[in-house]
Enzyme design. Sequence first.
Site, PDB file in Angstrom:
ATOM      1  N   ASP A 215      39.804  39.013  39.292  1.00  0.00           N
ATOM      2  CA  ASP A 215      39.009  38.985  40.180  1.00  0.00           C
ATOM      3  C   ASP A 215      37.668  39.061  40.611  1.00  0.00           C
ATOM      4  O   ASP A 215      37.131  39.469  39.336  1.00  0.00           O
ATOM      5  CB  ASP A 215      39.567  38.536  41.341  1.00  0.00           C
ATOM      6  CG  ASP A 215      39.576  37.613  42.398  1.00  0.00           C
ATOM      7  OD1 ASP A 215      38.362  36.718  42.289  1.00  0.00           O
ATOM      8  OD2 ASP A 215      40.219  36.762  42.631  1.00  0.00           O
ATOM      9  N   HIS A 238      35.626  37.778  37.453  1.00  0.00           N
ATOM     10  CA  HIS A 238      35.006  36.317  37.935  1.00  0.00           C
ATOM     11  C   HIS A 238      33.522  36.769  38.473  1.00  0.00           C
ATOM     12  O   HIS A 238      32.835  35.809  38.938  1.00  0.00           O
ATOM     13  CB  HIS A 238      35.439  35.835  39.474  1.00  0.00           C
ATOM     14  CG  HIS A 238      37.109  35.611  38.945  1.00  0.00           C
ATOM     15  ND1 HIS A 238      37.755  34.110  39.365  1.00  0.00           N
ATOM     16  CD2 HIS A 238      37.436  35.145  38.256  1.00  0.00           C
ATOM     17  CE1 HIS A 238      39.011  34.534  39.247  1.00  0.00           C
ATOM     18  NE2 HIS A 238      39.437  35.054  38.180  1.00  0.00           N
TER      19      HIS A 238
END
Length: 389
Positions: A215, A238
């Site tokens: 993430d 991310h």
Amino acid sequence: MTMLRNVALLFLFFISLLSSIHALDINVADFGAKGDGKTDASPAFLEAWNVACSSLTPTTIYVPRKRYFLSQAIFLGPCLNSGITFRIEGILAAPNYKTMASIENWVTFDKVEGVTVIGGFLDARGSSLWACKDTNKDCPDGASTLSIFSSKDITIQNLTLLDAKLYHVVIHSSENVIVQGVRIYAPQESPNTDGIHVQNSLNVSILDTGIKTGDDCVSIGPGTKNLLIQRVACGPGHGISIGSLGKGPVEEGVENVAVRNVVFTGTQNGLRIKSWGRPSTGYVKGVVFKQVLMNDVQYPIIIDQNYCPQNEGCPGQNSGIQISDVSYSAIKGTSATKVAMKFDCSAKNPCKGISVQDIKLTYQGDSAESFCQNVHGVTGSYVSPPSCL
Ligand SMILES: *[C@@H]1O[C@H](CO)[C@@H](O)[C@H](O)[C@H]1NC(C)=O
Ligand SMILES: *[C@@H]1O[C@H](CO)[C@@H](O)[C@H](O)[C@H]1NC(C)=O
């Protein structure tokens, strides 16, 4: 003469007494921590903590090079001591998610001042929980690995965090926190395993750190002020994200964030600012993104103010988050999609004071594109893809 000598001896005695109590060194083994990877070492760690916390002098808690099973550890203040160091040479390992289903934080520092953690490994053993989440069963959220709450003057140095169940590091409601020389590793497919989440905190620095995760490498929540991110490598992951902001109607702003000398490799985003597309009191102002290298990044530069998964409570609304004074300079490398620079701002609160300069982002060896909506700003020299500001 003898009297002088006695005075001198007495003096020396006090000096040696002072220096002997000047610093205290304790070892978790002396409190019964086994380090066999199986016996719960939490009680021993907490006893050592209590000694350090109630000591009047700087104290080092030493954790020898062994594997310790730690069910959960909450290091709670306030302490009498504002100089506690954990010197860790070992590995602390977490239980399976099933036995800690209701626990939100595995290792926590709460209401402490002047704590330093040096070295060591925190192995959160998240893989069975990721597998559970993958198959859509009724799984717990999982616990974050290392959380710092309501604390001040904290340094985390040369620590390695592995395979978080949820976030790896959380810094919340804290002040003057330095994270340096930290390594974070989780697989690209691991869900919700943010590297470092900062929220409601003042004066946080993240330096010389490598993050590979599933993430956000760093996520920046409401109420973050004076954040420096420098010499950080991110990817997979991310990217570095301010937001999501504006989830709730009343929120604090994000102010004075600097991201410098950062490399993204194979990440979903590079430099992202993201807000829900609905009313909120929050804002973002004073952000500097500088000297950034993008290697095959899907969205290298992106502001997205229309975030609304599953159209939950957003249709027909605009983000209330005002974004202003954000500068991008010396940003080079490759985009994995055609639109390398995207400013999709709020119709109600257009972005203002956005500046771009010295940008060179390419797509498949060719020029990339930029996209602008509801944004005001200035374009300096050497900007490619051509700026739409
Ligand atoms: C952390 O690691 C760096 C690089 O290996 C080293 O130079 C530094 O002395 C270490 N810091 C501490 C406090 O051990
Ligand atoms: C934040 O850091 C700056 C510079 O490092 C320092 O001058 C300032 O006092 C710090 N603020 C607080 C509230 O400690």
